[in-house]
Design an enzyme around this catalytic site. Structure first.
Site, PDB file in Angstrom:
ATOM      1  N   HIS A 191       0.853  -1.195   0.000  1.00  0.00           N
ATOM      2  CA  HIS A 191       0.000   0.000   0.000  1.00  0.00           C
ATOM      3  C   HIS A 191       0.882   1.235   0.000  1.00  0.00           C
ATOM      4  O   HIS A 191       1.928   1.266   0.651  1.00  0.00           O
ATOM      5  CB  HIS A 191      -0.915  -0.009   1.234  1.00  0.00           C
ATOM      6  CG  HIS A 191      -2.028   0.988   1.184  1.00  0.00           C
ATOM      7  ND1 HIS A 191      -1.859   2.313   1.509  1.00  0.00           N
ATOM      8  CD2 HIS A 191      -3.336   0.847   0.822  1.00  0.00           C
ATOM      9  CE1 HIS A 191      -3.016   2.945   1.380  1.00  0.00           C
ATOM     10  NE2 HIS A 191      -3.927   2.080   0.961  1.00  0.00           N
TER      11      HIS A 191
ATOM     12  N   GLU B 112      -7.886  -3.689  -0.186  1.00  0.00           N
ATOM     13  CA  GLU B 112      -8.474  -4.152  -1.440  1.00  0.00           C
ATOM     14  C   GLU B 112      -8.551  -5.672  -1.514  1.00  0.00           C
ATOM     15  O   GLU B 112      -9.439  -6.218  -2.169  1.00  0.00           O
ATOM     16  CB  GLU B 112      -7.678  -3.611  -2.636  1.00  0.00           C
ATOM     17  CG  GLU B 112      -7.941  -2.158  -2.943  1.00  0.00           C
ATOM     18  CD  GLU B 112      -7.411  -1.758  -4.305  1.00  0.00           C
ATOM     19  OE1 GLU B 112      -6.711  -2.565  -4.941  1.00  0.00           O
ATOM     20  OE2 GLU B 112      -7.708  -0.626  -4.724  1.00  0.00           O
TER      21      GLU B 112
END
Length: 364
Positions: free
Chosen positions: A252, A307
């Site tokens: 991320h 996600e």
């Protein structure tokens, strides 16, 4: 010094949320977001972000009752939805219907009543449009159901499973607010001009629509589909890593350690894994992937991001990819509005400078 994209520039003080990527922390109004996601419903967290504290039972009942009454489309809303081009994407559909509501009821400064109207109607817009596109009759909102359960009910036409409501609620709570991201900044800039809440939310939707911000986790779904079963996971993941391909759903830009949103969703889906095979597959694949990433990329600190589990949840719900970002939007609108409220409190128009580097005309 110029900071392209305002990277690293602090533009406001805020009491709404803390995003600490180095330590892997996400705080909403003094509460750990991952703990809230396990125990609170959508309406409770929306109330918290807008008011700064959780509601009493009486306040929550009133708040939920108002949200339920604001779910219904007007005749004008339905006319717009029925006449929009069939190839218009869902984010543009939401933006268009909301824009039509920009009347005197939405003056500056923004109010809780305005916030409820906008937040309550977005799931109905999505579900109504989706069913029409599929050649199905729209399903009217059910005022006996909570915000999240009603969204799934309007999409499918039947009351959803508890495990699906629980998992989607956690996902929506964890994506309600995430600091000064692109869409939130857009909302604050618009509100700083003393424009109305509809305009601020419409502008934020425009920013969210961009694939660099609100892009759907379709890559993770493709990964899980290609793996298929837990028995195939290690071989498939090793093939990707041997070919120096990225494992979608890991790493991320902000979080340099474990994403707290992914941590919470992992726990919730793990507890619900017996109810849905997608939850179980995601949990098993994550364990194998983390071990392999440690083996192939030691020291890179590649952890699961939100996600990854968002994909598992949305796939379990059988949502089409075209609804992923719109569904994300029905949660993030709460954060946009909280930031608009904060901007309204001590407003100053946001107007950064730029440095001219073009040619100069000849001296007169």
């Amino acid at each position: 010094m110029i900071k392209e994209g305002l990277d690293g520039i602090t533009v406001a003080q805020s009491t709404i949320s803390l995003v600490d990527g180095e330590e892997g922390l996400l705080v909403y109004r003094g509460h750990w977001a991952e703990e809230i996601a396990k125990t609170k419903n959508f309406e409770e967290v929306a109330y918290l972000l807008w008011n700064g504290h959780f509601p009493t039972d009486e306040k929550l009942s009133d708040f939920q009752g108002t949200m339920k009454q604001c779910r219904f489309l007007s005749d004008a809303d339905e006319t717009i939805l029925q006449n929009l081009p069939v190839d218009m994407d869902m984010m543009s559909v939401i933006r268009t219907v909301l824009s039509s509501k920009g009347n005197d009821d939405f003056g500056w400064p923004s109010t809780i009543e305005q916030a409820i109207k906008i937040t309550s109607i977005i799931p109905t817009i999505i579900a109504y449009r989706q069913r029409c596109l599929n050649g199905l009759d729209p399903v009217k909102p059910d005022t006996k159901l909570g915000h999240v359960a009603n969204y799934l009910y309007m999409l499918d036409g039947y009351e959803p499973k508890y495990s699906h409501v629980k998992a989607l609620t956690a996902y929506l709570v964890l994506t309600m607010e995430h600091g000064m991201n692109a869409s939130t900044f857009a909302a604050r800039v618009i509100s700083s001009t003393e424009s109305d809440l509809v305009s601020a939310v419409a502008g934020a939707i425009g920013a969210m629509k961009g694939p660099l911000h609100g892009g759907a986790p379709s890559g993770v779904i493709e990964l899980l589909q290609n793996i298929g079963t837990v028995e195939n996971a290690e071989n498939h993941l090793r093939q990707l890593l041997d070919n120096d391909e990225k494992l979608m759903g890991f790493g991320h830009r902000v979080y340099k350690t474990e994403d707290p949103r992914a941590r919470a969703l992992k726990e919730i889906t793990s507890n619900l894994s017996a109810d849905d095979p997608w939850f179980d597959l995601a949990n098993q694949v994550e364990k194998i992937a983390i071990n392999l990433l440690g083996e192939y990329k030691p020291g890179r600190k590649l952890y699961t991001n939100v996600e990854f589990y968002a994909a598992a949840i949305l796939k379990a719900l059988a949502l089409p990819t075209a609804l992923f970002t719109p569904t994300f939007t029905m949660s993030r609108v709460v954060g946009w509005i909280a930031n608009v409220f904060e901007q309204n409190e001590n407003n100053r128009i946001i107007r950064p400078s730029s440095l001219y580097i073009g040619q100069m005309p000849k001296q007169i």
